[in-house]
Design a protein around this motif. Structure first.
Motif, PDB file in Angstrom:
ATOM      1  N   LYS A 162       0.835  -1.208   0.000  1.00 14.40           N
ATOM      2  CA  LYS A 162       0.000   0.000   0.000  1.00 14.40           C
ATOM      3  C   LYS A 162       0.873   1.263   0.000  1.00 14.40           C
ATOM      4  CE  LYS A 162      -4.124  -1.837   2.241  1.00 14.40           C
ATOM      5  NZ  LYS A 162      -4.979  -1.779   3.431  1.00 14.40           N
ATOM      6  N   VAL A 163       1.955   1.238   0.770  1.00 17.24           N
ATOM      7  CA  VAL A 163       2.855   2.394   0.815  1.00 17.24           C
ATOM      8  C   VAL A 163       3.500   2.596  -0.557  1.00 17.24           C
ATOM      9  CG1 VAL A 163       4.997   3.304   1.800  1.00 17.24           C
ATOM     10  CG2 VAL A 163       3.287   2.261   3.286  1.00 17.24           C
ATOM     11  N   GLU A 165       2.280   1.728  -3.442  1.00 17.24           N
ATOM     12  CA  GLU A 165       1.242   2.242  -4.351  1.00 17.24           C
ATOM     13  C   GLU A 165       1.037   3.743  -4.142  1.00 17.24           C
ATOM     14  OE1 GLU A 165      -2.106  -0.274  -3.493  1.00 17.24           O
ATOM     15  OE2 GLU A 165      -1.261  -1.957  -4.627  1.00 17.24           O
ATOM     16  N   LYS A 166       1.047   4.167  -2.894  1.00 18.34           N
ATOM     17  CA  LYS A 166       0.877   5.593  -2.598  1.00 18.34           C
ATOM     18  C   LYS A 166       2.082   6.395  -3.093  1.00 18.34           C
ATOM     19  CE  LYS A 166      -2.308   4.978   1.188  1.00 18.34           C
ATOM     20  NZ  LYS A 166      -2.715   5.310   2.528  1.00 18.34           N
ATOM     21  N   ASN A 167       3.262   5.823  -2.972  1.00 18.43           N
ATOM     22  CA  ASN A 167       4.451   6.500  -3.480  1.00 18.43           C
ATOM     23  C   ASN A 167       4.386   6.620  -4.998  1.00 18.43           C
ATOM     24  OD1 ASN A 167       7.113   7.687  -3.334  1.00 18.43           O
ATOM     25  ND2 ASN A 167       7.832   5.767  -4.246  1.00 18.43           N
ATOM     26  N   ASP A 169       1.700   6.784  -6.806  1.00 13.18           N
ATOM     27  CA  ASP A 169       0.705   7.829  -7.077  1.00 13.18           C
ATOM     28  C   ASP A 169       1.312   9.218  -6.887  1.00 13.18           C
ATOM     29  OD1 ASP A 169      -1.163   5.870  -7.580  1.00 13.18           O
ATOM     30  OD2 ASP A 169      -2.177   6.078  -5.637  1.00 13.18           O
ATOM     31  N   LEU A 170       2.087   9.386  -5.828  1.00  9.76           N
ATOM     32  CA  LEU A 170       2.745  10.668  -5.574  1.00  9.76           C
ATOM     33  C   LEU A 170       3.707  11.013  -6.708  1.00  9.76           C
ATOM     34  CD1 LEU A 170       3.477  13.113  -3.805  1.00  9.76           C
ATOM     35  CD2 LEU A 170       5.206  11.641  -2.708  1.00  9.76           C
TER      36      LEU A 170
END
Length: 177
Positions: A162-163, A165-167, A169-170
């Motif tokens: 999840k982290v 994936e968020k990175n 996206d960022l």
């Protein structure tokens, strides 16, 4: 402990008691109970007050191990003595969850739980830290239940994914700047 007792312990289901000082604590503890069940841990939940039903609290704690409980999670607000009272009557691990109250935003609860006298330890999570209490209970139980350790490793891999994936996206958003 003899070999037969150890064998019985290992065959016993992973079981956690989730004790709340008031039914008003249930919304906070719901995620704890769900997470324990998601890991396949049997949950016994009840309302029991250190102040209003102290005999019931003592009796529960004295019999918890005999009743198959491996870890006790106790949540309370304000004076928050429930985790410490339960810990006084058992040698099982007790995890305290300080509940946010109208007084001091739960800091009073946190301090009541974390300041235990020598010999009566209570592991303490953050104010309203129900999910971490569940995860700590799973980690404690994994000593006798290796399948829980495997599930915890998978859980942590999912957190890491999840982290990432968020990175990702960022990084895409940064290209737009």
């Amino acid at each position: 402990m003899d070999k037969k007792s150890k064998a019985l312990e290992k065959n016993q289901a992973a079981k956690v008691a989730v004790i709340m000082g008031s039914d008003s604590d249930f919304p906070t503890l719901k995620s704890c109970i769900k997470l324990l069940k998601d890991f396949g841990v049997e949950v016994q939940a009840m309302v029991c007050s250190a102040h209003r039903t102290p005999d019931k609290a003592a009796e529960f704690a004295k019999n918890a191990e005999k009743n198959g409980i491996g870890v006790i999670i106790a949540a309370a607000g304000k004076a928050a003595h429930l985790p410490g009272v339960l810990a006084a009557f058992t040698t099982l691990p007790v995890i305290g969850i300080p509940i946010k109250s109208s007084t001091m935003d739960g800091l009073d609860s946190l301090l009541s739980i974390v300041q235990m006298p020598t010999g009566i330890p209570v592991a303490t999570v953050a104010i309203d830290g129900a999910e971490n209490a569940a995860l700590l209970a799973v980690q404690i139980l994994s000593g006798l239940h290796p399948e829980l350790r495997a599930k915890m490793k998978d859980y942590k891999k999912k957190l890491a994914k999840k982290v990432e994936e968020k990175n990702n996206d960022l990084q895409e958003k940064l290209k737009e700047i």
